[in-house]
Design a protein around this motif. Structure first.
Motif, short mmCIF file in Angstrom:
data_model
loop_
_atom_site.label_atom_id
_atom_site.label_comp_id
_atom_site.label_asym_id
_atom_site.label_seq_id
_atom_site.Cartn_x
_atom_site.Cartn_y
_atom_site.Cartn_z
N ILE A 1 -3.33 0.22 -3.78
CA ILE A 1 -3.26 -1.12 -3.21
C ILE A 1 -2.85 -2.08 -4.32
O ILE A 1 -3.52 -2.18 -5.35
N ASN B 1 -7.22 -7.00 -6.51
CA ASN B 1 -6.89 -6.05 -5.46
C ASN B 1 -6.21 -4.79 -5.97
O ASN B 1 -6.20 -3.76 -5.27
N ILE C 1 0.86 -1.19 0.00
CA ILE C 1 0.00 0.00 0.00
C ILE C 1 0.90 1.24 0.00
O ILE C 1 1.74 1.39 0.86
#
Length: 237
Positions: free
Chosen positions: A12, A76, A1
């Motif tokens: 992310i 993600n 991150i």
């Protein structure tokens, strides 16, 4: 991150190389063009996995769409504006599946096409069974929707099986088209289907009710996590 230079969003991503760092500026630029009002996900335009994986992945996307009513084309790798991050961190489903949790929370998002890169070193540790569990985790986030849809399907099967039994009995009793033994076999087969459909209906009903009863949110205790700011729009004074 990592945070972008303007400190208005976080990126992310995985650190194994499969999420290409050269795509980060494109995602941040898209987020900036949206005035930091939406999340930006990297949509997988080209994957590096083999042919067999691609087949199962397409099958998974089809099943996921049929069960939940949503399309899933990203993972993600994303950019999250700080204002939306405050909403995202109180979504319990994110712990189960990050991307689908954002969908469940109805957080606005856009997609940017990005090719999936190759790992910098080593081999993926996820086995086939682990990937299946990961897919089931994504489906479980919408367990209530899945339960209702499967309940509808099982109810339709119940109606069809009941109608089939009625037709077979009607033909057997009112016509001379009967062949010895065929009515008994059909009624037995349809009865088994009927029992299974009723059992599935009851199972899905209890599954939906159980999912609703498992909510542990207490307004008195947890309200502060869901209130971003308080603004007075009218005063009696």
């Amino acid at each position: 991150i990592v945070a972008n230079v303007e400190c208005r969003a976080v990126v992310i991503m995985d650190g194994d190389g499969e999420d290409d760092p050269f795509d980060v500026p494109r995602l941040i630029e898209k987020c900036a063009s949206e005035r930091y009002a939406t999340m930006v996900f990297a949509r997988r335009g080209k994957r590096s996995e083999g042919f067999l994986f691609s087949i199962f992945y397409q099958l998974y996307k089809f099943i996921y769409k049929a069960l939940t009513g949503h399309r899933i084309r990203f993972g993600n790798f994303s950019v999250v504006p700080f204002d939306l991050a405050r909403r995202l961190v109180v979504v319990s489903e994110v712990w189960n599946h990050y991307a689908v949790g954002a969908l469940k929370a109805k957080i606005p998002y856009v997609e940017v096409s990005a090719a999936r890169g190759r790992r910098l070193a080593g081999k993926p540790k996820m086995s086939f069974s682990t990937l299946v569990m990961h897919g089931l985790s994504a489906v479980s986030v919408f367990s209530e929707v899945v339960g209702v849809r499967l309940l509808i399907v099982s109810s339709v099967l119940t109606v069809l099986a009941s109608a089939g039994i009625a037709v077979v009995v009607g033909i057997r009793l009112t016509t001379t088209l009967a062949i010895p033994g065929w009515a008994s076999y059909l009624v037995a087969s349809l009865s088994i289907m009927l029992v299974q459909a009723v059992s599935l209906s009851l199972f899905f009903v209890f599954m939906v009710l159980s999912a609703r009863n498992n909510a542990f949110f207490l307004p008195l205790r947890d309200h502060s996590h869901f209130i971003d700011r308080v603004r007075s729009v009218f005063s009696a004074e």
